[in-house]
Motif scaffolding. Structure first.
Motif, PDB file in Angstrom:
ATOM      1  N   ALA A   2      24.857 -61.833 -49.002  1.00 54.87           N
ATOM      2  CA  ALA A   2      24.746 -61.311 -47.639  1.00 54.87           C
ATOM      3  C   ALA A   2      26.018 -60.573 -47.231  1.00 54.87           C
ATOM      4  N   PRO A  96      16.291 -63.111 -47.258  1.00 57.01           N
ATOM      5  CA  PRO A  96      16.348 -64.340 -46.459  1.00 57.01           C
ATOM      6  C   PRO A  96      15.130 -65.238 -46.644  1.00 57.01           C
ATOM      7  N   LEU A  99      15.539 -66.918 -50.005  1.00 57.88           N
ATOM      8  CA  LEU A  99      16.602 -67.932 -49.973  1.00 57.88           C
ATOM      9  C   LEU A  99      16.172 -69.166 -49.195  1.00 57.88           C
ATOM     10  N   MET A 100      15.487 -68.958 -48.072  1.00 60.19           N
ATOM     11  CA  MET A 100      15.044 -70.108 -47.281  1.00 60.19           C
ATOM     12  C   MET A 100      13.988 -70.917 -48.032  1.00 60.19           C
ATOM     13  N   MET A 103      15.881 -72.842 -50.702  1.00 64.48           N
ATOM     14  CA  MET A 103      16.638 -73.950 -50.129  1.00 64.48           C
ATOM     15  C   MET A 103      15.708 -75.079 -49.680  1.00 64.48           C
ATOM     16  N   VAL A 114      19.531 -77.250 -44.117  1.00 62.54           N
ATOM     17  CA  VAL A 114      19.587 -76.031 -44.925  1.00 62.54           C
ATOM     18  C   VAL A 114      19.378 -74.787 -44.063  1.00 62.54           C
ATOM     19  N   GLY A 115      18.558 -74.901 -43.023  1.00 63.80           N
ATOM     20  CA  GLY A 115      18.396 -73.775 -42.098  1.00 63.80           C
ATOM     21  C   GLY A 115      19.688 -73.472 -41.364  1.00 63.80           C
ATOM     22  N   LEU A 117      22.662 -74.230 -42.458  1.00 66.96           N
ATOM     23  CA  LEU A 117      23.588 -73.715 -43.466  1.00 66.96           C
ATOM     24  C   LEU A 117      23.356 -72.231 -43.713  1.00 66.96           C
ATOM     25  N   GLN A 118      22.094 -71.830 -43.813  1.00 71.13           N
ATOM     26  CA  GLN A 118      21.802 -70.413 -44.034  1.00 71.13           C
ATOM     27  C   GLN A 118      22.244 -69.583 -42.823  1.00 71.13           C
ATOM     28  N   THR A 121      26.046 -69.373 -42.820  1.00 68.83           N
ATOM     29  CA  THR A 121      26.499 -68.539 -43.930  1.00 68.83           C
ATOM     30  C   THR A 121      26.296 -67.066 -43.618  1.00 68.83           C
ATOM     31  N   PHE A 122      25.154 -66.731 -43.053  1.00 71.28           N
ATOM     32  CA  PHE A 122      24.901 -65.330 -42.718  1.00 71.28           C
ATOM     33  C   PHE A 122      25.848 -64.842 -41.630  1.00 71.28           C
TER      34      PHE A 122
END
Length: 168
Positions: A2, A96, A99-100, A103, A114-115, A117-118, A121-122
């Motif tokens: 990203a 995305p 990746l989701m 994850m 994990v949501g 975290l994503q 991170t973005f």
């Protein structure tokens, strides 16, 4: 991955103007093409990720990174820019979602974590990518932001595809 995207995307307007010769009046078309392609990538990502996760994890980021490089080196025409931006949008649109999905499969009992975290991170990737892109644009030129971002995305895709679920 990203961060590489945002290294270039933050500077898509000056890239379209200086590399592709697209004037301000053509930027709406450029962003429309990007948006429609991103929508298509998002729609395609779910079925691809459901059937072949490893392919999806590679396909969308590799498309994104390759499109950034194509824009930088072959975007001297309006058609070239629009084609590169369409591929770029498709790749980023699917990333995305892929990746989701990955994850969620890796940590199905921690979906909120994990949501989060994503999302975090973005947000960091947006800031870091914009800063790195700005340094490249100021120091070398707008093409360097596309090349640097494209290479970062490609490296990220390869690294991401090598990760394995290590649960015992």
């Amino acid at each position: 991955m990203a961060g590489g995207h945002f290294t270039g995307f933050t500077y898509i307007r000056p890239a379209a103007e200086s590399i592709g010769g697209i004037e301000a009046s053509g930027l709406a078309l450029l962003l429309l093409v990007y948006g429609l392609a991103a929508f298509a990538g998002n729609l395609a990502a779910g079925p691809v990720a459901d059937r072949r996760m490893r392919l999806a994890v590679l396909l969308f980021p590799l498309t994104l990174g390759a499109a950034m490089l194509v824009f930088a080196v072959a975007g001297a025409t309006t058609v070239g820019v629009l084609a590169a931006v369409a591929l770029w949008g498709f790749g980023f649109g699917g990333a995305p979602t892929t990746l989701m999905t990955w994850m969620a499969r890796t940590e199905p009992t921690r979906l909120e974590s994990v949501g989060g975290l994503q999302a975090a991170t973005f947000q960091v990737a947006i800031a870091a990518g914009a800063v790195v892109g700005g340094v490249l644009v100021d120091g070398v030129g707008v093409g360097a932001a596309l090349v640097g971002g494209g290479v970062a995305v490609l490296v990220g895709a390869v690294l991401l595809s090598t990760l394995r679920n290590r649960r015992g």
